[in-house]
Design a protein around this motif. Structure first.
Motif, PDB file in Angstrom:
ATOM      1  N   PHE A  73       0.798  -1.234   0.000  1.00 52.85           N
ATOM      2  CA  PHE A  73       0.000   0.000   0.000  1.00 52.85           C
ATOM      3  C   PHE A  73       0.826   1.276   0.000  1.00 52.85           C
ATOM      4  N   TRP A  74       2.108   1.211   0.424  1.00 55.56           N
ATOM      5  CA  TRP A  74       2.931   2.419   0.493  1.00 55.56           C
ATOM      6  C   TRP A  74       3.672   2.527  -0.830  1.00 55.56           C
ATOM      7  N   SER A  75       3.603   3.710  -1.466  1.00 55.40           N
ATOM      8  CA  SER A  75       4.163   3.836  -2.817  1.00 55.40           C
ATOM      9  C   SER A  75       5.663   3.536  -2.832  1.00 55.40           C
ATOM     10  N   LYS A  76       6.367   3.828  -1.726  1.00 57.26           N
ATOM     11  CA  LYS A  76       7.802   3.538  -1.712  1.00 57.26           C
ATOM     12  C   LYS A  76       8.115   2.194  -1.073  1.00 57.26           C
ATOM     13  N   GLY A  77       7.037   1.437  -0.727  1.00 59.03           N
ATOM     14  CA  GLY A  77       7.210   0.158  -0.053  1.00 59.03           C
ATOM     15  C   GLY A  77       8.124  -0.819  -0.784  1.00 59.03           C
ATOM     16  N   PRO A  78       7.855  -1.095  -2.081  1.00 56.73           N
ATOM     17  CA  PRO A  78       8.707  -2.069  -2.779  1.00 56.73           C
ATOM     18  C   PRO A  78      10.174  -1.645  -2.805  1.00 56.73           C
ATOM     19  N   ARG A  79      10.433  -0.328  -2.883  1.00 59.24           N
ATOM     20  CA  ARG A  79      11.818   0.121  -2.963  1.00 59.24           C
ATOM     21  C   ARG A  79      12.559  -0.146  -1.642  1.00 59.24           C
ATOM     22  N   TYR A  80      11.818  -0.025  -0.524  1.00 58.01           N
ATOM     23  CA  TYR A  80      12.476  -0.174   0.776  1.00 58.01           C
ATOM     24  C   TYR A  80      12.215  -1.533   1.411  1.00 58.01           C
ATOM     25  N   GLN A  81      11.740  -2.517   0.593  1.00 57.25           N
ATOM     26  CA  GLN A  81      11.345  -3.780   1.220  1.00 57.25           C
ATOM     27  C   GLN A  81      12.514  -4.452   1.951  1.00 57.25           C
ATOM     28  N   LYS A  82      13.717  -4.338   1.406  1.00 57.40           N
ATOM     29  CA  LYS A  82      14.853  -5.009   2.040  1.00 57.40           C
ATOM     30  C   LYS A  82      15.206  -4.344   3.377  1.00 57.40           C
ATOM     31  N   GLN A  83      15.227  -2.991   3.370  1.00 59.02           N
ATOM     32  CA  GLN A  83      15.506  -2.295   4.623  1.00 59.02           C
ATOM     33  C   GLN A  83      14.434  -2.626   5.664  1.00 59.02           C
ATOM     34  N   MET A  84      13.184  -2.730   5.190  1.00 55.03           N
ATOM     35  CA  MET A  84      12.100  -3.056   6.126  1.00 55.03           C
ATOM     36  C   MET A  84      12.262  -4.471   6.667  1.00 55.03           C
ATOM     37  N   LEU A  85      12.764  -5.389   5.809  1.00 53.96           N
ATOM     38  CA  LEU A  85      12.981  -6.759   6.301  1.00 53.96           C
ATOM     39  C   LEU A  85      14.012  -6.765   7.419  1.00 53.96           C
ATOM     40  N   TRP A  86      15.107  -5.999   7.242  1.00 53.60           N
ATOM     41  CA  TRP A  86      16.130  -5.982   8.290  1.00 53.60           C
ATOM     42  C   TRP A  86      15.615  -5.270   9.538  1.00 53.60           C
ATOM     43  N   SER A  87      14.736  -4.279   9.361  1.00 54.70           N
ATOM     44  CA  SER A  87      14.111  -3.644  10.532  1.00 54.70           C
ATOM     45  C   SER A  87      13.252  -4.661  11.279  1.00 54.70           C
ATOM     46  N   VAL A  88      12.505  -5.484  10.500  1.00 55.97           N
ATOM     47  CA  VAL A  88      11.665  -6.515  11.110  1.00 55.97           C
ATOM     48  C   VAL A  88      12.532  -7.472  11.917  1.00 55.97           C
ATOM     49  N   VAL A  89      13.638  -7.938  11.298  1.00 49.88           N
ATOM     50  CA  VAL A  89      14.511  -8.898  11.987  1.00 49.88           C
ATOM     51  C   VAL A  89      15.120  -8.252  13.236  1.00 49.88           C
ATOM     52  N   GLY A  90      15.573  -7.002  13.097  1.00 48.73           N
ATOM     53  CA  GLY A  90      16.182  -6.319  14.241  1.00 48.73           C
ATOM     54  C   GLY A  90      15.200  -6.123  15.382  1.00 48.73           C
ATOM     55  N   LEU A  91      14.002  -5.651  15.058  1.00 51.94           N
ATOM     56  CA  LEU A  91      12.977  -5.428  16.079  1.00 51.94           C
ATOM     57  C   LEU A  91      12.579  -6.749  16.733  1.00 51.94           C
ATOM     58  N   TRP A  92      12.527  -7.798  15.904  1.00 49.23           N
ATOM     59  CA  TRP A  92      12.167  -9.129  16.408  1.00 49.23           C
ATOM     60  C   TRP A  92      13.211  -9.604  17.418  1.00 49.23           C
ATOM     61  N   VAL A  93      14.499  -9.408  17.094  1.00 50.94           N
ATOM     62  CA  VAL A  93      15.563  -9.844  18.011  1.00 50.94           C
ATOM     63  C   VAL A  93      15.447  -9.093  19.336  1.00 50.94           C
ATOM     64  N   VAL A  94      15.215  -7.775  19.259  1.00 50.86           N
ATOM     65  CA  VAL A  94      15.113  -6.968  20.479  1.00 50.86           C
ATOM     66  C   VAL A  94      13.928  -7.426  21.325  1.00 50.86           C
ATOM     67  N   LEU A  95      12.767  -7.606  20.672  1.00 52.51           N
ATOM     68  CA  LEU A  95      11.564  -8.005  21.427  1.00 52.51           C
ATOM     69  C   LEU A  95      11.718  -9.411  22.001  1.00 52.51           C
ATOM     70  N   MET A  96      12.354 -10.309  21.250  1.00 54.35           N
ATOM     71  CA  MET A  96      12.552 -11.664  21.759  1.00 54.35           C
ATOM     72  C   MET A  96      13.496 -11.659  22.953  1.00 54.35           C
ATOM     73  N   ALA A  97      14.512 -10.789  22.906  1.00 52.77           N
ATOM     74  CA  ALA A  97      15.406 -10.676  24.061  1.00 52.77           C
ATOM     75  C   ALA A  97      14.617 -10.151  25.260  1.00 52.77           C
ATOM     76  N   GLY A  98      13.730  -9.184  25.009  1.00 56.23           N
ATOM     77  CA  GLY A  98      12.928  -8.636  26.095  1.00 56.23           C
ATOM     78  C   GLY A  98      11.926  -9.634  26.652  1.00 56.23           C
ATOM     79  N   ALA A  99      11.531 -10.621  25.828  1.00 53.07           N
ATOM     80  CA  ALA A  99      10.522 -11.584  26.269  1.00 53.07           C
ATOM     81  C   ALA A  99      11.135 -12.726  27.074  1.00 53.07           C
ATOM     82  N   ILE A 100      12.475 -12.842  27.077  1.00 54.44           N
ATOM     83  CA  ILE A 100      13.097 -13.981  27.769  1.00 54.44           C
ATOM     84  C   ILE A 100      12.677 -14.020  29.229  1.00 54.44           C
TER      85      ILE A 100
END
Lengths: 114, 160
Positions: A73-100
């Protein structure tokens, strides 16, 4: 490609857990004792590890799902999909560490004594 | 010069216009893929588009509902160790959490069912296996949604 595979696998796992979860919650209509007996298994150390896995699956599916929406839905979404994937992975690692501690803390106290 | 001469071979009549006219001395040819009265009506509705849109809209709502649910059940106030019949009774005493859980149940079940429908469509190749797997999926989904809804609406804290 791999984020797509992971999205499918986590989605199917979460959906199967949802069936079990609705069934165990339905025991509140049977009796408080039966419900508490089944919920007690959720508090054992082994199931606590499975809960941590469930949290991992849900968090990835949620964050990656938001990324998919942004790509669609975001016009620049496809262009930044890779950066968004790494943001997802990074945020996931942080939240998983917080959930331990919150998710596995009580299991650790059961296993190692408090 | 008349506007309707002999019909050129290999060309069908064009809807609402003669073959030849002042503006079209060459025979008029229908635009490709133009929708006319002869075009068969599509027998497929917008179901797949609606399903696609539903996955995104329900997904956004579910992120809030499910992550809030995990925070309450697994993180805050002692994590999973405080969950029990008394805890459920306390939460479902409030219409807010009843609606929260009801919305989460319906949206998550439909979101998951549609996801699994996609997975079945992708991997089950024999028509019979597709049919049976989807029949099983829809049956299980309807039963689980109805069971969960019944439990939320008929919950009785003084069951014993």
């Amino acid at each position: 490609m791999w984020s797509w595979v992971a999205h499918r696998v986590t989605g199917v796992l979460i959906f199967f857990f949802l069936f079990v979860h609705v069934l165990d919650t339905a025991l509140v209509r049977v009796s408080p004792e039966d419900y508490d007996k089944v919920v007690a298994t959720y508090k054992t150390p082994i199931v606590a590890c499975l809960e941590y896995g469930l949290v991992a699956a849900i968090l990835f599916h949620a964050l990656n799902g938001l990324r998919v929406i942004a790509v669609d839905f975001w016009s620049k979404g496809p262009r930044y999909q890779k950066q968004m994937l790494w943001s997802v992975v990074g945020l996931w690692v942080v939240l998983m560490a917080g959930a331990i501690y919150p998710v596995l803390g009580h299991a650790a106290r059961v296993v190692f004594g408090s | 010069m008349s506007t309707t001469e002999t019909t050129p071979s290999g060309i069908g009549p064009v809807e609402g216009a003669p073959f030849y006219g002042v503006d079209n001395p060459a025979p008029l040819i229908e635009a490709p893929r133009r929708r006319t009265k002869k075009t068969p009506r599509s027998t497929r509705g917008n179901f797949e588009m609606i399903a696609w849109l539903f996955m995104r809209l329900s997904g956004v709502v579910l992120v809030v509902l499910v992550l809030g649910h995990l925070l309450i059940q697994l993180v805050l106030d002692g994590g999973v160790s405080k969950v029990g019949f008394a805890f459920v009774a306390g939460r479902w005493a409030s219409p807010w959490w009843q609606v929260w859980d009801l919305a989460m149940l319906w949206l998550a079940m439909l979101h998951g069912a549609n996801g699994l429908r996609t997975v079945i469509n992708d991997y089950a190749e024999r028509p019979a296996s597709r049919m049976w797997l989807k029949a099983l999926l829809y049956t299980a989904t309807v039963w689980t949604i109805l069971l969960g809804t019944l439990v939320i609406f008929t919950f009785d804290p003084n069951i014993r």
